[in-house]
Enzyme design. Structure first.
Site, PDB file in Angstrom:
ATOM      1  N   ARG A  75       0.928  -1.188  -0.054  1.00 32.84           N
ATOM      2  CA  ARG A  75      -0.675   0.098  -0.225  1.00 32.84           C
ATOM      3  C   ARG A  75       0.843   1.135   0.075  1.00 32.84           C
ATOM      4  O   ARG A  75       2.087   1.144   0.749  1.00 32.84           O
ATOM      5  CB  ARG A  75      -0.894   0.113   1.177  1.00 32.84           C
ATOM      6  CG  ARG A  75      -1.771   2.062   2.038  1.00 32.84           C
ATOM      7  CD  ARG A  75      -2.743   0.904   2.482  1.00 32.84           C
ATOM      8  NE  ARG A  75      -3.723   2.445   2.877  1.00 32.84           N
ATOM      9  CZ  ARG A  75      -3.841   3.419   3.478  1.00 32.84           C
ATOM     10  NH1 ARG A  75      -3.082   3.318   5.161  1.00 32.84           N
ATOM     11  NH2 ARG A  75      -3.558   4.662   3.747  1.00 32.84           N
ATOM     12  N   HIS A 119      -3.032  10.894   0.528  1.00 32.83           N
ATOM     13  CA  HIS A 119      -2.399  10.709   2.245  1.00 32.83           C
ATOM     14  C   HIS A 119      -2.242  11.935   2.190  1.00 32.83           C
ATOM     15  O   HIS A 119      -0.820  12.152   2.824  1.00 32.83           O
ATOM     16  CB  HIS A 119      -1.638   9.598   2.062  1.00 32.83           C
ATOM     17  CG  HIS A 119      -1.177   9.089   3.147  1.00 32.83           C
ATOM     18  ND1 HIS A 119      -1.298   7.655   3.650  1.00 32.83           N
ATOM     19  CD2 HIS A 119      -0.509   9.383   4.658  1.00 32.83           C
ATOM     20  CE1 HIS A 119      -1.003   7.588   4.816  1.00 32.83           C
ATOM     21  NE2 HIS A 119      -1.072   8.191   5.497  1.00 32.83           N
ATOM     22  N   GLU A 165      -7.949   7.920   6.304  1.00 35.89           N
ATOM     23  CA  GLU A 165      -7.815   8.678   8.253  1.00 35.89           C
ATOM     24  C   GLU A 165      -8.240  10.489   7.771  1.00 35.89           C
ATOM     25  O   GLU A 165      -7.871  11.068   8.192  1.00 35.89           O
ATOM     26  CB  GLU A 165      -6.933   9.000   8.587  1.00 35.89           C
ATOM     27  CG  GLU A 165      -5.950   7.094   8.528  1.00 35.89           C
ATOM     28  CD  GLU A 165      -4.447   7.776   9.848  1.00 35.89           C
ATOM     29  OE1 GLU A 165      -4.432   8.397  10.245  1.00 35.89           O
ATOM     30  OE2 GLU A 165      -4.251   5.871  10.050  1.00 35.89           O
ATOM     31  N   ASN A 293      -7.599   1.875   9.890  1.00 34.90           N
ATOM     32  CA  ASN A 293      -5.697   1.769  10.655  1.00 34.90           C
ATOM     33  C   ASN A 293      -6.211   1.990  12.112  1.00 34.90           C
ATOM     34  O   ASN A 293      -6.496   2.502  12.655  1.00 34.90           O
ATOM     35  CB  ASN A 293      -5.476   2.878  10.394  1.00 34.90           C
ATOM     36  CG  ASN A 293      -5.077   2.534   8.811  1.00 34.90           C
ATOM     37  OD1 ASN A 293      -5.303   2.165   7.863  1.00 34.90           O
ATOM     38  ND2 ASN A 293      -4.826   4.399   8.342  1.00 34.90           N
ATOM     39  N   TYR A 295      -4.411   1.583  15.873  1.00 35.33           N
ATOM     40  CA  TYR A 295      -3.029   1.730  16.581  1.00 35.33           C
ATOM     41  C   TYR A 295      -3.346   1.331  17.470  1.00 35.33           C
ATOM     42  O   TYR A 295      -2.600   0.119  18.718  1.00 35.33           O
ATOM     43  CB  TYR A 295      -2.503   2.626  16.177  1.00 35.33           C
ATOM     44  CG  TYR A 295      -1.731   2.973  15.008  1.00 35.33           C
ATOM     45  CD1 TYR A 295      -0.315   2.395  14.513  1.00 35.33           C
ATOM     46  CD2 TYR A 295      -2.303   3.547  13.832  1.00 35.33           C
ATOM     47  CE1 TYR A 295       0.270   2.744  13.751  1.00 35.33           C
ATOM     48  CE2 TYR A 295      -2.026   3.647  12.979  1.00 35.33           C
ATOM     49  CZ  TYR A 295      -0.599   3.220  12.465  1.00 35.33           C
ATOM     50  OH  TYR A 295       0.340   3.283  11.451  1.00 35.33           O
ATOM     51  N   GLU A 366      -3.272   0.008   8.244  1.00 31.91           N
ATOM     52  CA  GLU A 366      -2.142   0.277   8.973  1.00 31.91           C
ATOM     53  C   GLU A 366      -2.402  -0.449  10.366  1.00 31.91           C
ATOM     54  O   GLU A 366      -3.497  -0.492  11.021  1.00 31.91           O
ATOM     55  CB  GLU A 366      -1.622   1.660   9.932  1.00 31.91           C
ATOM     56  CG  GLU A 366      -1.592   2.476   8.100  1.00 31.91           C
ATOM     57  CD  GLU A 366      -1.454   3.559   7.952  1.00 31.91           C
ATOM     58  OE1 GLU A 366      -1.472   4.423   9.317  1.00 31.91           O
ATOM     59  OE2 GLU A 366      -1.601   4.735   7.327  1.00 31.91           O
TER      60      GLU A 366
HETATM   61  C1  PNW Z   1      -1.092   7.008  10.594  1.00 30.58           C
HETATM   62  N1  PNW Z   1      -4.028  10.238  16.167  1.00 30.58           N
HETATM   63  O1  PNW Z   1      -1.585   8.482  11.419  1.00 30.58           O
HETATM   64  C2  PNW Z   1      -0.875   7.993   9.667  1.00 30.58           C
HETATM   65  O2  PNW Z   1      -2.140   6.417   8.228  1.00 30.58           O
HETATM   66  C3  PNW Z   1       0.043   7.788   8.826  1.00 30.58           C
HETATM   67  O3  PNW Z   1       1.196   8.359   7.914  1.00 30.58           O
HETATM   68  C4  PNW Z   1       1.214   7.376   9.973  1.00 30.58           C
HETATM   69  O4  PNW Z   1       2.774   7.563   9.860  1.00 30.58           O
HETATM   70  C5  PNW Z   1       0.868   6.136  10.616  1.00 30.58           C
HETATM   71  O5  PNW Z   1      -0.592   6.769  11.486  1.00 30.58           O
HETATM   72  C6  PNW Z   1       1.296   6.914  12.852  1.00 30.58           C
HETATM   73  O6  PNW Z   1       1.384   7.855  13.128  1.00 30.58           O
HETATM   74  C7  PNW Z   1      -2.206   8.530  12.338  1.00 30.58           C
HETATM   75  O7  PNW Z   1      -3.681  10.623  16.447  1.00 30.58           O
HETATM   76  C8  PNW Z   1      -1.818   9.661  13.425  1.00 30.58           C
HETATM   77  O8  PNW Z   1      -4.459   9.471  16.530  1.00 30.58           O
HETATM   78  C9  PNW Z   1      -2.176  10.254  14.403  1.00 30.58           C
HETATM   79  C10 PNW Z   1      -3.383   9.447  14.926  1.00 30.58           C
HETATM   80  C11 PNW Z   1      -3.400   8.278  14.524  1.00 30.58           C
HETATM   81  C12 PNW Z   1      -3.068   8.408  12.643  1.00 30.58           C
END
Ligand code: PNW
Length: 458
Positions: A75, A119, A165, A293, A295, A366
């Site tokens: 991707r 992006h 996002e 995505n 995390y 992601e």
């Molecule tokens: C994503 N938050 O960003 C992006 O899609 C990527 O480009 C980035 O490198 C990756 O996650 C890691 O940061 C985010 O604050 C940035 O919740 C901030 C948030 C979530 C995703």
């Protein structure tokens, strides 16, 4: 034993501004990120993506690395300003050639391209002349850009992601101002989001009508953390649900049901723009898959206005709209980004999505782990990252066994890269970058991926 289905898609992900560099090469126009990085103190150590990891010049080597690590899908995103320097009108053929070459190189190596159109690197001209995502004209301008991509790459690209996002674009770009274009407001995020959703839907409509013969899939990728009720009190259970609706429902409800969640309408009143009936029809069912995505996880508690404050970063500077207090459990391990490692949160979110949106095909586009890796004797032994991946993939595996239609998984990221406002200080890669030489060095996690992809599990 953990086994994944034979047709499960194993991929890894990057984005243009974070890796390409060549910021003004061969006719590329500037983007809002090129410009944002020149403002003092916006980016850690005032770094920028001018060179990044020079993927623009090293793409062949990078595709070879992908191949050698067993990935079947990759991707990446297209830099809008590289192929349309002013965002509309004039086409930069040299920019087109770069992506065309990259796509050919991937296909030659049996790697399926998954291409993100947006992006975050909006052509600067569109920000200066059209106020970026704040004005409705952006919807047609995005459609024109999408059309160019379908025309030039759609013969070979069959998996499209319109926007990465939109929550981040709206909240971090227009609410908190920590990402480009750096605006702070409690109304603009809702306006920007409205146009992002419409732009997505219009591009999809175009693809489904004029480019039907290309027989591809197209969807959007949203990001969401899991929100776990802080206690089992009904008020906290409701707060967690509300937090998910303000985070993910904001974008996914229009796409699956045609309109914003009722709780957002009730709480935001006139600050939330309205879709016309025609727009609702356009947006409804405008994604072939649910791109996610994911995390981390946080507790959510009801804000009873007794003065408690979220102990972690807010839910967007507009948290008062939600009346939710966020916190983390002190027993949860933290990444270098202070994002907690909570694999069961991933499972719970997949289950929530599956129930609310009627079991769509889900792709995790992601998921990954930030740390400050050290190169020692030519090796990077990132065991914590490896463990993160193992645990999150275990949660994914359980979801599949329980009937959730999770079809693929993309690790963020193929490389250490320009981590937006954090510059190069935080590393997400499964491959290490030596920023002096730009040498790529596989970390232990990359070698682990190779093994599990071959074995379809472990
Ligand atoms: C994503 N938050 O960003 C992006 O899609 C990527 O480009 C980035 O490198 C990756 O996650 C890691 O940061 C985010 O604050 C940035 O919740 C901030 C948030 C979530 C995703």
């Amino acid at each position: 034993m953990i086994k994944f289905p034979n047709d499960f898609i194993w991929g890894t992900a990057t984005s243009a501004y974070q890796i390409e560099g060549a910021h003004d090469a061969n006719g590329k126009g500037p983007s809002i990120w090129d410009s944002f990085c020149t403002i003092p103190n916006r980016i850690k150590n005032n770094e920028n993506g001018n060179i990044a990891i020079d993927h623009y010049h090293k793409y062949k080597e990078d595709v070879a690395l992908l191949k050698s690590q067993g990935f079947k899908a990759y991707r990446f995103s297209i830099s809008w300003a590289r192929i349309m320097p002013e965002g509309k009108g004039k086409v930069n053929e040299e920019g087109i050639q770069f992506y065309s070459n990259l796509i050919d190189e991937l296909l030659k190596n049996d790697i399926v391209p998954w291409v993100t159109l947006y992006h975050w690197d909006l052509p600067l001209a569109l920000e200066m002349e059209n106020d970026g995502w704040l004005k409705p004209d952006i919807v047609d301008v995005f459609e024109e850009y999408a059309k160019l991509c379908f025309e030039r790459f759609g013969d070979r690209v069959k998996n499209w992601i319109t926007i990465n996002e939109p929550w981040v674009v709206a909240i971090l770009g227009y609410g908190q101002g920590v990402f480009a274009p750096g605006r702070v407001s409690n109304t603009e995020p809702y306006l920007a989001a409205h146009h992002l959703i419409l732009a997505h839907a219009k591009a999809v409509k175009l693809y489904k009508t004029s480019f039907k013969h290309q027989k591809g899939f197209i969807g959007i990728t949203n990001n969401c953390d899991w929100r776990e009720p802080f206690t089992d009190k009904p008020a906290d259970i409701e707060a967690a649900e509300r937090a998910l609706l303000f985070f993910l429902g904001w974008f996914a409800d229009p796409i699956y049901f045609g309109d914003y969640p009722q709780v957002m309408k009730d709480r935001l009143g006139d600050r939330l723009p309205k879709f016309t009936d025609e727009e609702k029809e356009l947006i409804k069912n405008s994604s072939d898959f649910f791109g996610l995505n994911h995390y981390t996880t946080m507790y959510a508690a009801e804000d009873d206005h007794s003065g408690k404050k979220s102990s972690v970063y807010g839910n967007g500077g507009i948290s008062e709209d939600q009346d939710v207090i966020l916190s983390q459990d002190k027993n949860w391990p933290l990444t270098a980004f202070n994002w907690a490692v909570v694999p069961w949160g991933c499972y719970n979110l997949l289950e929530w999505i599956s129930k609310r949106y009627h079991n769509p095909d889900i792709y995790i586009t992601e998921n990954g782990f930030a740390c400050n890796d050290k190169l020692e004797n030519g090796e990077v032994n990132d065991l914590e990252r490896l463990d993160y991946y193992r645990q999150y993939l275990e949660a994914c595996n359980k979801a599949i066994k329980d009937g959730i239609n999770l079809k693929g998984y993309f690790a963020w990221s193929l490389f250490d890269n320009f981590e937006w406002a954090s510059g190069f200080s935080v590393r997400f890669g499964i491959n290490y970058i030596d920023y002096k030489t730009l040498k790529r060095i596989p970390k232990a996690s990359a070698l682990w991926f190779k093994k599990i992809i071959t074995n379809k599990g472990w």
